[in-house]
Each structure stands twice: as C-alpha cells, then as structure tokens.
Design an enzyme around this catalytic site. Structure first.
Site, short mmCIF file in Angstrom:
data_model
loop_
_atom_site.label_atom_id
_atom_site.label_comp_id
_atom_site.label_asym_id
_atom_site.label_seq_id
_atom_site.Cartn_x
_atom_site.Cartn_y
_atom_site.Cartn_z
N ASN A 137 -13.01 7.10 5.68
CA ASN A 137 -13.10 6.09 6.73
C ASN A 137 -12.06 6.26 7.83
OD1 ASN A 137 -15.38 4.83 5.70
ND2 ASN A 137 -14.17 3.47 4.40
N ASN A 195 -9.15 2.09 8.34
CA ASN A 195 -10.46 2.21 8.97
C ASN A 195 -10.44 2.01 10.49
OD1 ASN A 195 -9.95 -0.51 8.79
ND2 ASN A 195 -11.98 -1.07 8.08
N PHE A 236 -4.62 -0.64 9.90
CA PHE A 236 -5.37 -0.32 8.70
C PHE A 236 -6.17 0.98 8.86
CE2 PHE A 236 -4.36 -4.71 7.78
CZ PHE A 236 -4.01 -4.60 6.44
N ASP A 259 -5.65 11.85 2.41
CA ASP A 259 -6.06 11.98 1.01
C ASP A 259 -7.48 12.51 0.94
OD1 ASP A 259 -6.55 9.25 2.18
OD2 ASP A 259 -7.73 9.01 0.35
N HIS A 273 -4.23 6.30 -1.11
CA HIS A 273 -4.71 6.36 0.26
C HIS A 273 -3.59 6.66 1.26
CE1 HIS A 273 -8.51 6.13 2.16
NE2 HIS A 273 -8.53 4.87 2.53
N TYR A 316 0.81 -1.23 0.00
CA TYR A 316 0.00 0.00 0.00
C TYR A 316 0.84 1.28 0.00
CZ TYR A 316 -3.90 -3.08 1.14
OH TYR A 316 -4.84 -4.07 1.12
#
Length: 191
Positions: free
Chosen positions: A111, A65, A63, A90, A17, A12
């Site tokens: 989120n 969220n 993560f 972002d 993100h 990632y």
C-alpha cells in the site's frame, strides 16, 4: 534521495511494516547523521555528501497508505524525481534475512508503494530495496501481521539484512551508473 517507508506513532516503531525506517536509521548512523523532524516536509530528514553528491535521507511522518503525499512534498522542495530515489520497504514475499534490489514501477500489493506510484510514477521506473519480513504461518490477517513485531529470531535476520542493504546502498550511491544497476538486477537475486 533514499526513503524508508514506515508508519508514524511510537507504537509502530518496532513493527514489521517499519523496516524501511529501521534501514534509514542504520544508514544515518553509518554516516554519523541524525534525522530531524521537518514538519513542512512531513517527515524526518538528514543529508550527507558521498562521492561528491548530496544524498537526502527521508522517513515520512504520515501513515503508510498516504506516504506518497510526503514524498511528493519533499521531492518538489528539493526538485528530485522519482527515478532519482531509492525506496526501501518491507516485503511479504521474501523471508526474513533476504533483501531484493528491484527496478520497476509496480507496487506488488504494498500500500505504501502503491500510493507513491499513484502520485509520482506515471510509469517511470524507480529503484527499491525490499526487505524480507515473510508471511504469517497461520491464517493471520496480513494487516495484523505487518503491524506486529517480528519474533526474536526474525528480528535478528531482518537486522542482518538491513546491514547488507546499507552496504549495497553505499555502493549504489558511490557509483550510480544505471548500467551497473541494470547488470545487478539482471541477476534477479535475493541477498
């Protein structure tokens, strides 16, 4: 404390993100600091002294969220309230190359910010820098879009906006007078 929102795991790192973590890495480099993993605080940290104040940098290592959990952990450890933080993330509603400084307590559908608001906010205003990533041109799912890498020209625009955000952040850290911040925000401009 300045927090850059991101997802963990190497796959990632270069995704849209994770622009919050790109920002924190740029800010750490600007101040000649190296982020180090702190498993107890659930993230990567560094700090520096600027204008007679200690400023903590933080990238959650959970993560997106659920990143509010790691932010809650470090905020309790250093006794930092949400309204003493700058959250960088972002933003789909801004094109690549644009940033927005925002004071408020909403999450606008993000989120990561939603989780922070749910765990820490209690309707308290906090400061954010939103870094534009744009929206997908085709009917691509938002999740697929934010978890993919920007195109070359988008990446260049995002990197330029991150440098602008670093300059703005240095101003905010140097002169954290809320009246000045409110004057800036009344302009409601993208930079």
């Amino acid at each position: 404390m300045i927090v850059g929102l991101a997802n963990p795991i190497v796959k990632y790192d270069k995704t849209r993100h994770n622009v919050g973590s790109w920002f924190i890495q740029n800010l750490a480099n600007y101040h000649h600091k190296v982020l180090k993993e702190n498993k107890k605080l659930l993230g990567y940290t560094a700090s520096f002294i600027y204008s007679n104040s200690r400023v903590y940098l933080f990238i959650p290592n959970v993560f997106m969220n659920i990143n509010g959990e790691s932010i809650l952990t470090i905020s309790k450890f250093y006794n930092i309230k949400l309204n003493e933080m700058l959250i960088v993330h972002d933003e789909l509603d801004l094109n690549p190359g644009l940033i927005r400084l925002k004071l408020g307590y909403g999450h606008n559908g993000h989120n990561g910010v939603r989780n922070i608001v749910n765990l820490l906010s209690k309707k308290k205003h906090f400061l954010r820098i939103q870094i534009g990533i744009g929206r997908p041109m085709k009917s691509k799912k938002i999740a697929d879009f934010v978890l993919s890498s920007p195109l070359f020209n988008e990446r260049k625009l995002i990197e330029e906006s991150i440098l602008n955000a670093v300059n703005i952040t240095n101003f905010l850290v140097k002169d954290s007078n809320i009246l000045i911040i409110k004057k800036i925000l009344k302009c409601n401009r993208n930079y």
